[in-house]
Design an enzyme around this catalytic site. Structure first.
Site, PDB file in Angstrom:
ATOM      1  N   ASN A  63       0.858  -1.185   0.000  1.00 40.93           N
ATOM      2  CA  ASN A  63       0.000   0.000   0.000  1.00 40.93           C
ATOM      3  C   ASN A  63       0.897   1.239   0.000  1.00 40.93           C
ATOM      4  O   ASN A  63       1.466   1.591   1.026  1.00 40.93           O
ATOM      5  CB  ASN A  63      -0.895  -0.048   1.251  1.00 40.93           C
ATOM      6  CG  ASN A  63      -1.791   1.169   1.378  1.00 40.93           C
ATOM      7  OD1 ASN A  63      -1.838   2.005   0.477  1.00 40.93           O
ATOM      8  ND2 ASN A  63      -2.492   1.263   2.497  1.00 40.93           N
ATOM      9  N   LYS A  65       0.075   4.253  -0.364  1.00 36.14           N
ATOM     10  CA  LYS A  65      -0.610   5.414   0.238  1.00 36.14           C
ATOM     11  C   LYS A  65      -0.397   6.656  -0.630  1.00 36.14           C
ATOM     12  O   LYS A  65      -0.344   6.553  -1.844  1.00 36.14           O
ATOM     13  CB  LYS A  65      -0.137   5.606   1.678  1.00 36.14           C
ATOM     14  CG  LYS A  65      -0.303   4.320   2.503  1.00 36.14           C
ATOM     15  CD  LYS A  65      -0.155   4.512   3.971  1.00 36.14           C
ATOM     16  CE  LYS A  65      -0.327   3.180   4.671  1.00 36.14           C
ATOM     17  NZ  LYS A  65      -0.284   3.286   6.109  1.00 36.14           N
ATOM     18  N   HIS A 147      -9.713   0.902   4.993  1.00 38.84           N
ATOM     19  CA  HIS A 147      -8.418   1.161   5.638  1.00 38.84           C
ATOM     20  C   HIS A 147      -8.622   2.141   6.798  1.00 38.84           C
ATOM     21  O   HIS A 147      -9.439   3.061   6.720  1.00 38.84           O
ATOM     22  CB  HIS A 147      -7.425   1.735   4.622  1.00 38.84           C
ATOM     23  CG  HIS A 147      -6.032   1.770   5.161  1.00 38.84           C
ATOM     24  ND1 HIS A 147      -5.594   2.757   6.005  1.00 38.84           N
ATOM     25  CD2 HIS A 147      -4.995   0.907   5.016  1.00 38.84           C
ATOM     26  CE1 HIS A 147      -4.331   2.506   6.348  1.00 38.84           C
ATOM     27  NE2 HIS A 147      -3.951   1.387   5.762  1.00 38.84           N
ATOM     28  N   GLU A 149      -6.980   4.596   7.812  1.00 43.95           N
ATOM     29  CA  GLU A 149      -6.786   6.024   7.522  1.00 43.95           C
ATOM     30  C   GLU A 149      -8.047   6.619   6.906  1.00 43.95           C
ATOM     31  O   GLU A 149      -8.357   7.787   7.112  1.00 43.95           O
ATOM     32  CB  GLU A 149      -5.550   6.208   6.627  1.00 43.95           C
ATOM     33  CG  GLU A 149      -4.275   6.042   7.457  1.00 43.95           C
ATOM     34  CD  GLU A 149      -3.105   5.407   6.724  1.00 43.95           C
ATOM     35  OE1 GLU A 149      -3.101   5.372   5.489  1.00 43.95           O
ATOM     36  OE2 GLU A 149      -2.183   4.935   7.427  1.00 43.95           O
ATOM     37  N   GLU A 217      -5.506  -5.052  10.523  1.00 38.70           N
ATOM     38  CA  GLU A 217      -4.482  -4.021  10.738  1.00 38.70           C
ATOM     39  C   GLU A 217      -4.802  -3.252  12.014  1.00 38.70           C
ATOM     40  O   GLU A 217      -5.622  -2.311  11.992  1.00 38.70           O
ATOM     41  CB  GLU A 217      -4.466  -3.045   9.555  1.00 38.70           C
ATOM     42  CG  GLU A 217      -4.174  -3.692   8.226  1.00 38.70           C
ATOM     43  CD  GLU A 217      -3.627  -2.673   7.235  1.00 38.70           C
ATOM     44  OE1 GLU A 217      -2.483  -2.822   6.833  1.00 38.70           O
ATOM     45  OE2 GLU A 217      -4.340  -1.716   6.898  1.00 38.70           O
ATOM     46  N   GLY A 223       2.121   2.322  10.687  1.00 35.17           N
ATOM     47  CA  GLY A 223       3.024   3.462  10.514  1.00 35.17           C
ATOM     48  C   GLY A 223       3.725   3.890  11.790  1.00 35.17           C
ATOM     49  O   GLY A 223       4.319   4.961  11.849  1.00 35.17           O
ATOM     50  N   SER A 263       3.233  -2.024  10.366  1.00 34.00           N
ATOM     51  CA  SER A 263       4.686  -2.015  10.617  1.00 34.00           C
ATOM     52  C   SER A 263       5.380  -3.331  10.266  1.00 34.00           C
ATOM     53  O   SER A 263       6.358  -3.712  10.918  1.00 34.00           O
ATOM     54  CB  SER A 263       4.978  -1.610  12.074  1.00 34.00           C
ATOM     55  OG  SER A 263       4.551  -0.283  12.299  1.00 34.00           O
TER      56      SER A 263
HETATM   57  P1  PGA Z   1       2.657   0.310   7.599  1.00 39.62           P
HETATM   58  O1  PGA Z   1       1.198   0.483   6.945  1.00 39.62           O
HETATM   59  O2  PGA Z   1       3.239  -0.965   7.057  1.00 39.62           O
HETATM   60  O3  PGA Z   1       3.424   1.541   7.165  1.00 39.62           O
HETATM   61  O4  PGA Z   1       2.462   0.249   9.075  1.00 39.62           O
HETATM   62  C1  PGA Z   1       0.357  -0.625   6.738  1.00 39.62           C
HETATM   63  C2  PGA Z   1      -0.940  -0.194   6.124  1.00 39.62           C
HETATM   64  O5  PGA Z   1      -1.454   0.881   6.469  1.00 39.62           O
HETATM   65  O6  PGA Z   1      -1.504  -0.914   5.271  1.00 39.62           O
END
Ligand code: PGA
Length: 307
Positions: A63, A65, A147, A149, A217, A223, A263
């Site tokens: 992803n 983003k 997601h 976010e 997640e 993140g 992460s």
């Molecule tokens: P990250 O994000 O690996 O940077 O923690 C994962 C995601 O949001 O799919």
């Protein structure tokens, strides 16, 4: 129990294929299989087997983003095109919308492309939105929906996400359906409640589970560099599979990939991949580096117990 102890699991590549059973046999059979798989990792097996509770193929998504420029994406695609990826893995990357066309045109066919969002219905007068039809038009095969976010920064709720998922699936796109709890929800002991509620919102509306990958997640891990431990992830993945078994069907519980995100990186992926119910990963930050993403894709090998 004496009867089921004569069963021997069959392994077909990474998939575990099991004989057809009636429902009275199947529960204890699955328990038996699971205990056999746990045993398999502690004693020397006679051939290569896989510690995998589900029957679906390993799946790794990147992803990207809201990151990248034409130049950095050209470099990332070229790194991905030249890297060696294990064959037993479905690999998908999800660039920002404006680079989708560039990526689909230049990326090896070995890797499929996903969007990071899609509209709830047919396109039209919806400023700023992207329709499923447009995504299919440029060769997109998947979309990430739900997601955290989009849930927590943009404010999308379960019903809205459900509509998007139903529309995308009905039109033939695969859906990477994300669920996961906030830190305060975990600390309040509500992890399962939150995940099940988000799962139910998908289950209530989707036409079928054939084209869905569930991404667990935990929001506190996304993140932050604070990855869930393999045990924390496995615990939720088992619960999600169990929820599917009870609320959808045993077949869907077995074949639906439940991937972990939050992460994941080149150093922690192998330990996570060893967990029986972790069927792959959704990767953010580490998917922006081609060689590290390849390491994560290839962590499927840690699922295999050496012959
Ligand atoms: P990250 O994000 O690996 O940077 O923690 C994962 C995601 O949001 O799919």
């Amino acid at each position: 129990m004496a009867m089921i102890s004569t069963y021997c699991p069959h392994f077909n590549g990474l998939r575990r294929s099991s004989p057809k059973l009636d429902s009275s046999q199947s529960q204890s059979f699955l328990q038996h299989i699971n205990s056999q798989l746990r045993l398999a990792s502690s004693r020397k097996p006679c051939r290569a087997v896989t510690a995998m509770a589900g029957s679906g193929k390993f799946f790794v998504g990147g992803n990207w983003k809201c990151n990248g420029t034409k130049d950095s994406i050209t470099k990332l695609v070229s790194d991905l095109n030249s890297t060696k990826l294990e064959t037993d893995v479905d690999v998908v990357v999800s660039p920002p919308f404006v680079y989708l066309d560039q990526v689909t045109a230049s990326l090896t066919g070995r890797i499929e492309v996903s969007a990071q969002n899609s509209w709830i219905g047919k396109g039209g007068a919806f400023t700023g939105e992207i329709s499923v039809e447009q995504l299919k038009d440029i060769g997109c095969k998947w979309v990430i929906l739900g997601h955290s976010e989009r849930r927590h920064i943009i404010g999308e709720d379960d019903q809205f996400i459900g509509k998007k998922a139903a529309y995308a699936l009905n039109e033939g796109l695969g859906v990477i359906a994300c669920i996961g709890e906030l830190l305060e929800e975990r600390e309040a002991g509500k992890t399962f409640d939150v995940c099940f509620q988000q799962l139910k919102a998908f289950a209530d509306v989707v036409p079928s589970w054939d084209n869905i990958v569930i991404a667990y997640e935990p929001v506190w891990a996304i993140g932050t560099g604070k990855v869930a431990t393999p045990q924390q992830a496995q615990e939720v993945h088992v619960a999600v599979r169990d929820w599917l078994k009870k609320n959808v069907s045993e077949e869907v519980a077995s074949k639906t990939r439940i991937i972990y995100g939050g992460s994941v990186n080149g150093s922690n992926c192998a330990e996570l991949a060893k967990q029986e119910d972790i069927d792959g990963f959704l990767v953010g930050g580490a998917s922006l580096k081609g060689p590290e993403f390849a390491t994560i894709v290839n962590s499927v090998t840690s699922k295999k117990v050496a012959a």
